[in-house]
Design a protein around this motif. Structure first.
Motif, PDB file in Angstrom:
ATOM      1  N   THR A  97      49.444 -15.881   5.638  1.00 48.85           N
ATOM      2  CA  THR A  97      48.838 -16.809   4.681  1.00 48.85           C
ATOM      3  C   THR A  97      47.361 -17.021   4.987  1.00 48.85           C
ATOM      4  O   THR A  97      46.844 -16.584   6.021  1.00 48.85           O
ATOM      5  N   VAL A  98      46.706 -17.734   4.080  1.00 47.21           N
ATOM      6  CA  VAL A  98      45.306 -18.112   4.291  1.00 47.21           C
ATOM      7  C   VAL A  98      45.158 -18.873   5.600  1.00 47.21           C
ATOM      8  O   VAL A  98      44.288 -18.578   6.427  1.00 47.21           O
ATOM      9  N   GLU A 100      47.214 -18.975   8.204  1.00 47.83           N
ATOM     10  CA  GLU A 100      47.575 -18.166   9.371  1.00 47.83           C
ATOM     11  C   GLU A 100      46.455 -17.206   9.746  1.00 47.83           C
ATOM     12  O   GLU A 100      46.153 -16.998  10.926  1.00 47.83           O
ATOM     13  N   ARG A 132      45.363 -21.841  -1.905  1.00 51.74           N
ATOM     14  CA  ARG A 132      46.055 -22.815  -1.051  1.00 51.74           C
ATOM     15  C   ARG A 132      46.233 -22.245   0.357  1.00 51.74           C
ATOM     16  O   ARG A 132      46.390 -21.032   0.531  1.00 51.74           O
ATOM     17  N   GLY A 134      48.730 -22.082   2.164  1.00 55.89           N
ATOM     18  CA  GLY A 134      49.994 -21.368   2.315  1.00 55.89           C
ATOM     19  C   GLY A 134      50.112 -20.103   1.486  1.00 55.89           C
ATOM     20  O   GLY A 134      51.162 -19.445   1.503  1.00 55.89           O
ATOM     21  N   GLU A 135      49.047 -19.745   0.766  1.00 54.05           N
ATOM     22  CA  GLU A 135      49.124 -18.568  -0.094  1.00 54.05           C
ATOM     23  C   GLU A 135      48.952 -17.294   0.729  1.00 54.05           C
ATOM     24  O   GLU A 135      48.108 -17.217   1.622  1.00 54.05           O
ATOM     25  N   LEU A 136      49.778 -16.274   0.408  1.00 55.22           N
ATOM     26  CA  LEU A 136      49.678 -14.990   1.093  1.00 55.22           C
ATOM     27  C   LEU A 136      48.376 -14.288   0.734  1.00 55.22           C
ATOM     28  O   LEU A 136      47.966 -14.283  -0.436  1.00 55.22           O
TER      29      LEU A 136
END
Length: 502
Positions: A97-98, A100, A132, A134-136
């Motif tokens: 994700t963004v 991570e 966001r 959490g977005e990949l």
């Protein structure tokens, strides 16, 4: 050393076997400015930035950050001093994700909880990233990936950001969005070192421009008063030829025909290619324009036989080659300049003459029966080095030792050898300087005038418009329209590429 300067490099010298990459280079970057660094490939820009970012140590000279002399032993030292670098080729993990990607390797700064999320949200606003946390990453477009790369270096504490060829894969609208971000961050006190070959963009965004040539500082220019031509001539050290008048050399003979080409997505998403039809004739350059990730790579690799389409045909000179291997297609006269020269075109640790052999093992003058004719391979490599101005100490040098532009000239020279009937050129001047670019363009025009058919894929809209006889736009794996390169503007082409005109 002045505390009023973000970065000061004095007398930076770096030697490698047989070459002096930097020879007493001076560079001063003031706090809060956008400072552009220009120069030919091989001029020493990359080496200088690697030294500033702690990837290499200078043999001589000093580095000061915020008025304090520093000695970087690694990028970690540079990051600790507030220097960040956004590389031309993104260094992101698509399956993370963004958040991570941002946290990876920097968990100690703000932890991985509430404080980290708050800092990511704050910096997302700074760089204009709407995605966001959490977005990949695999779902992000090219412009947002670049914003995420900038966010990553800011998260690690950078106040001075090196942008290496940041607009190479952006359409004009995305370039302007990037410039808006840079100007906003500049207003918040950030400093930028902007590395680019695109002189229009350099003059539009920079406060000052430093030019280096053959490892030495040539001078500093004011973007408000210097012209593109003056900058280019500072870079190459001589007057550049004027571009030729546009003339058509398109013949009647069909060299390449693609009919109804379809390629499914192995992951089960939309088709990577969906009913693609195109024709390239002798003496014609057909340009394919599209935002990266819309099927250009798959189209080229399917035409080359590196992928097998589920539907459709590929015809070369009227003969169906759909079932033939890549080597068989090359033996029928297809040259190929891939989009990533280091992965697909060159063996970096092998010599130039050994790289000349690649893809030509079965053809004259390289092959002599079942054997490689070393003498012929070496002689033809010398010819390419001379004709294409490949700057090298010799043909026994490893390809990895050359600058990117000189590697590219070697690849183009090799692929134009042996009188091909078709050239598939994917981003043929990506990451090369104005001098090398002009040389490659001249060679493509010369080959086209001699009857060569060219399928040109590029993210450089000026290149597409300047070279192409016909332009087609690819979007979501389909060719969605054509444009006349004699009349279309980069802004109109960029609009069509993003689908905004639909």
């Amino acid at each position: 050393m002045s505390a009023g300067n973000a970065v000061e490099l004095h007398g930076i010298t770096k030697r490698f076997p047989g070459v002096v990459a930097n020879d007493g280079v001076d560079l001063t970057v003031a706090h809060g400015e956008v400072h552009a660094l220009c120069g030919e490939n091989g001029a020493g820009k990359s080496t200088l930035m690697k030294i500033l970012y702690g990837m290499q140590a200078p043999d001589e000279g000093t580095i000061a950050v915020d008025g304090t002399t520093v000695h970087f032993r690694s990028p970690a030292d540079a990051i600790a001093a507030g220097i960040g670098m956004v590389h031309q080729h993104f260094m992101l993990a698509d399956n993370l994700t963004v958040a991570e990607n941002t946290l990876l390797g920097a968990e100690s700064r703000h932890g991985i909880g509430k404080a980290a999320r708050a800092r990511i949200a704050e910096l997302s606003a700074t760089v204009g990233l709407d995605a966001r946390p959490g977005e990949l990453v695999e779902r992000l477009g090219v412009a947002d990936r670049q914003r995420l790369e900038i966010l990553k270096v800011l998260y690690r504490g950078a106040r001075t950001v090196i942008l290496d060829e940041p607009t190479a894969v952006l359409v004009p609208q995305e370039v302007e969005e990037l410039f808006t971000t840079v100007r906003r961050m500049q207003g918040e006190g950030y400093t930028f070192l902007f590395i680019s070959h695109k002189l229009d963009e350099v003059r539009a965004i920079a406060d000052r421009i430093t030019v280096i040539r053959r490892g030495r500082t040539v001078g500093t220019a004011d973007p408000a008063s210097v012209t593109n031509r003056e900058l280019a001539e500072m870079m190459v050290g001589s007057e550049l030829p004027s571009p030729p008048a546009r003339t058509s050399t398109v013949g009647d003979q069909e060299v390449l025909r693609v009919e109804g080409l379809g390629l499914p997505d192995p992951a089960g998403g939309r088709d990577l290619l969906d009913g693609v039809d195109l024709v390239v004739r002798s003496g014609e350059i057909l340009g394919i324009a599209g935002v990266e990730g819309n099927g250009q790579t798959e189209l080229v690799e399917t035409i080359m036989g590196m992928r097998r389409g589920a539907r459709g045909r590929v015809l070369l000179g009227g003969a169906d080659v759909t079932g033939l291997s890549t080597m068989a297609r090359r033996e029928r006269g297809v040259g190929y300049v891939p989009e990533d020269r280091t992965r697909y075109a060159l063996l970096g640790e092998q010599s130039l003459w050994e790289n000349r052999v690649l893809g030509f093992q079965s053809r004259a003058p390289i092959a002599r029966g079942a054997l490689i004719d070393r003498a012929a391979a070496r002689a033809d490599t010398e010819r390419i080095v001379s004709e294409f101005d490949v700057r090298t100490p010799g043909i026994d040098v490893a390809a990895a030792a050359l600058s990117g532009g000189n590697q590219q000239k070697l690849v183009v020279g090799r692929e134009l050898s042996g009188d091909p009937v078709l050239l598939i050129a994917s981003h043929p001047t990506r990451g090369v300087d104005v001098g090398a670019q002009a040389g490659i363009w001249a060679e493509l025009r010369r080959a086209r005038a001699a009857g060569l058919a060219v399928l040109l894929v590029s993210a450089d809209l000026d290149e597409l418009i300047g070279l192409s006889d016909t332009l087609a736009v690819i979007l979501d794996g389909r060719l969605v329209g054509t444009a006349d390169p004699a009349t279309v503007t980069p802004e109109e082409l960029g609009t069509a590429m993003t689908g905004a005109a639909a």
